[in-house]
Design a protein around this motif. Structure first.
Motif, PDB file in Angstrom:
ATOM      1  N   HIS A 235       0.829  -1.208   0.000  1.00  0.00           N
ATOM      2  CA  HIS A 235       0.000   0.000   0.000  1.00  0.00           C
ATOM      3  C   HIS A 235       0.860   1.253   0.000  1.00  0.00           C
ATOM      4  CE1 HIS A 235      -3.354   2.654   0.868  1.00  0.00           C
ATOM      5  NE2 HIS A 235      -2.649   3.154   1.875  1.00  0.00           N
ATOM      6  N   ARG A 236       1.912   1.281   0.827  1.00  0.00           N
ATOM      7  CA  ARG A 236       2.801   2.447   0.879  1.00  0.00           C
ATOM      8  C   ARG A 236       3.491   2.671  -0.459  1.00  0.00           C
ATOM      9  NH1 ARG A 236       3.894   0.365   5.996  1.00  0.00           N
ATOM     10  NH2 ARG A 236       5.760  -0.698   5.223  1.00  0.00           N
ATOM     11  N   ALA A 237       3.917   1.583  -1.088  1.00  0.00           N
ATOM     12  CA  ALA A 237       4.608   1.699  -2.375  1.00  0.00           C
ATOM     13  C   ALA A 237       3.683   2.255  -3.441  1.00  0.00           C
ATOM     14  CB  ALA A 237       5.153   0.338  -2.797  1.00  0.00           C
ATOM     15  N   CYS A 241       3.204   6.307  -5.682  1.00  0.00           N
ATOM     16  CA  CYS A 241       3.105   6.444  -7.140  1.00  0.00           C
ATOM     17  C   CYS A 241       1.747   6.962  -7.597  1.00  0.00           C
ATOM     18  CB  CYS A 241       3.361   5.095  -7.818  1.00  0.00           C
ATOM     19  SG  CYS A 241       4.968   4.373  -7.488  1.00  0.00           S
ATOM     20  N   ALA A 242       0.779   7.034  -6.686  1.00  0.00           N
ATOM     21  CA  ALA A 242      -0.596   7.345  -7.071  1.00  0.00           C
ATOM     22  C   ALA A 242      -0.711   8.706  -7.735  1.00  0.00           C
ATOM     23  CB  ALA A 242      -1.503   7.267  -5.846  1.00  0.00           C
ATOM     24  N   SER A 243      -0.084   9.729  -7.144  1.00  0.00           N
ATOM     25  CA  SER A 243      -0.181  11.080  -7.693  1.00  0.00           C
ATOM     26  C   SER A 243       0.458  11.158  -9.076  1.00  0.00           C
ATOM     27  CB  SER A 243       0.489  12.090  -6.752  1.00  0.00           C
ATOM     28  OG  SER A 243      -0.155  12.106  -5.495  1.00  0.00           O
ATOM     29  N   VAL A 248       0.184  11.402 -15.043  1.00  0.00           N
ATOM     30  CA  VAL A 248       0.531  10.739 -16.312  1.00  0.00           C
ATOM     31  C   VAL A 248      -0.738  10.391 -17.093  1.00  0.00           C
ATOM     32  CG1 VAL A 248       1.473   8.618 -17.314  1.00  0.00           C
ATOM     33  CG2 VAL A 248       2.768   9.851 -15.581  1.00  0.00           C
ATOM     34  N   SER A 249      -1.717   9.832 -16.400  1.00  0.00           N
ATOM     35  CA  SER A 249      -2.974   9.459 -17.056  1.00  0.00           C
ATOM     36  C   SER A 249      -3.683  10.686 -17.613  1.00  0.00           C
ATOM     37  CB  SER A 249      -3.883   8.740 -16.057  1.00  0.00           C
ATOM     38  OG  SER A 249      -3.261   7.578 -15.555  1.00  0.00           O
ATOM     39  N   PHE A 288      -3.745  20.162  -7.763  1.00  0.00           N
ATOM     40  CA  PHE A 288      -4.765  19.532  -6.933  1.00  0.00           C
ATOM     41  C   PHE A 288      -4.499  18.038  -6.773  1.00  0.00           C
ATOM     42  CE2 PHE A 288      -6.740  23.288  -8.812  1.00  0.00           C
ATOM     43  CZ  PHE A 288      -7.242  23.910  -7.673  1.00  0.00           C
ATOM     44  N   ILE A 289      -4.038  17.405  -7.824  1.00  0.00           N
ATOM     45  CA  ILE A 289      -3.750  15.967  -7.746  1.00  0.00           C
ATOM     46  C   ILE A 289      -2.655  15.699  -6.725  1.00  0.00           C
ATOM     47  CG2 ILE A 289      -2.797  14.000  -9.013  1.00  0.00           C
ATOM     48  CD1 ILE A 289      -4.193  15.096 -11.516  1.00  0.00           C
TER      49      ILE A 289
END
Length: 312
Positions: A235-237, A241-243, A248-249, A288-289
């Protein structure tokens, strides 16, 4: 059709997003608001990173450069559109148009390379954590930024110099709110084979390279994360990368949408609306992201707001 040498071209006409003049005040207010939010949002990100000592890491260095780039990206196109609407004048000089093409190409290319650099940073952080500080040392980080800028400028200058060789027709109307490279080439009456070939090659080299870098980085990241024994570590990893994945998307998703729209639609106005999505929306939403999906950024923003309130 009459031809006119490129040295005799004095101006182009930007037709904007609509023919309905009653909608121009609404468009002016909408774009002014979007521009102000873009500038202020990215400035806040830059201030938060510079004032938060815990954010003085390669990841946030690249984020601050991305914010500077987004401000410049929006400034190249939107203010000119606002001035034209306010002055009821749709003209843009040949030099201004050429400059706009050049700078849009630079900042769009820089965004492309920065996203690849940030993907590599996440790859090193997750796949080689013990060597992260050695690999991502300050000199290497600065060199990656400089190389990104160099390749972006090189790409932009190639396109700009090729446009100087074109001759244009007497109809110099651009169905956009800024001078877009593809639309300028369509207005030319001279042979544009080399220009279109250069776009294809540049897209393959300067565009495809960073995209491949991002894809391969995340293939290794996902492979590494899936081998982690604990769900908490996974989850931490993924959260780190989520932001970046969201940005990128957004960037490539809107760009791909413009390509599909141009291929499927004959309406130039609809294509102009689609182009707005990749040139205006990503710089607007990026702050915002990163601020809403990143715990460290939230903490830095709260600290910054607290300091500002204390000073007031």
């Amino acid at each position: 059709m009459d031809l006119k040498n490129q040295t005799a071209v004095s101006e182009f006409h930007l037709l904007g997003l609509t023919d309905n003049h009653k909608l121009l005040p609404l468009i002016f207010f909408m774009f002014l608001s979007m521009y102000l939010i873009t500038v202020l949002g990215n400035l806040v990100i830059i201030l938060a990173i510079s004032s938060g000592s815990q954010l003085h890491t390669p990841m946030y260095l690249f984020l601050s450069i991305l914010s500077i780039n987004d401000i410049c990206y929006s400034t190249v196109t939107i203010p000119k559109m606002l001035v034209n609407i306010q002055a009821h004048d749709d003209s843009i000089s040949y030099i201004e148009c050429l400059s706009q093409i050049c700078f849009v190409s630079i900042f769009c290319g820089m965004e492309n390379f920065l996203l690849a650099v940030m993907a590599y940073d996440r790859y090193v952080a997750i796949c080689k954590p013990l060597r992260y500080t050695v690999i991502m040392n300050p000199i290497f980080c600065v060199l990656m930024i400089l190389f990104s800028l160099f390749f972006s400028i090189t790409d932009a200058l190639l396109h700009s110099l090729m446009i100087l060789k074109l001759s244009f027709c007497t109809e110099l109307e651009i169905p956009h709110f800024f001078c877009e490279l593809a639309q300028i080439i369509k207005l030319a009456c001279s042979d544009t084979f080399l220009n279109n070939f250069l776009i294809f090659v540049a897209a393959f080299v300067f565009g495809g390279g960073p995209v491949c870098g991002i894809v391969f980085s995340y293939i290794y990241i996902v492979s590494r994360v899936l081998r982690m024994p604990s769900s908490g570590g996974k989850h931490r990893a993924f959260s780190t990368c989520a932001s970046h994945l969201s940005v990128v998307s957004l960037f490539y998703g809107t760009g791909f949408g413009v390509y599909i729209s141009s291929a499927l639609q004959d309406s130039l106005r609809n294509t102009a609306m689609a182009s707005m999505m990749y040139s205006v929306v990503p710089p607007l939403l990026n702050p915002f992201i990163y601020s809403l999906r990143n715990r460290e950024m939230k903490k830095a923003l709260r600290t910054l707001v607290g300091r500002l309130i204390y000073l007031v």
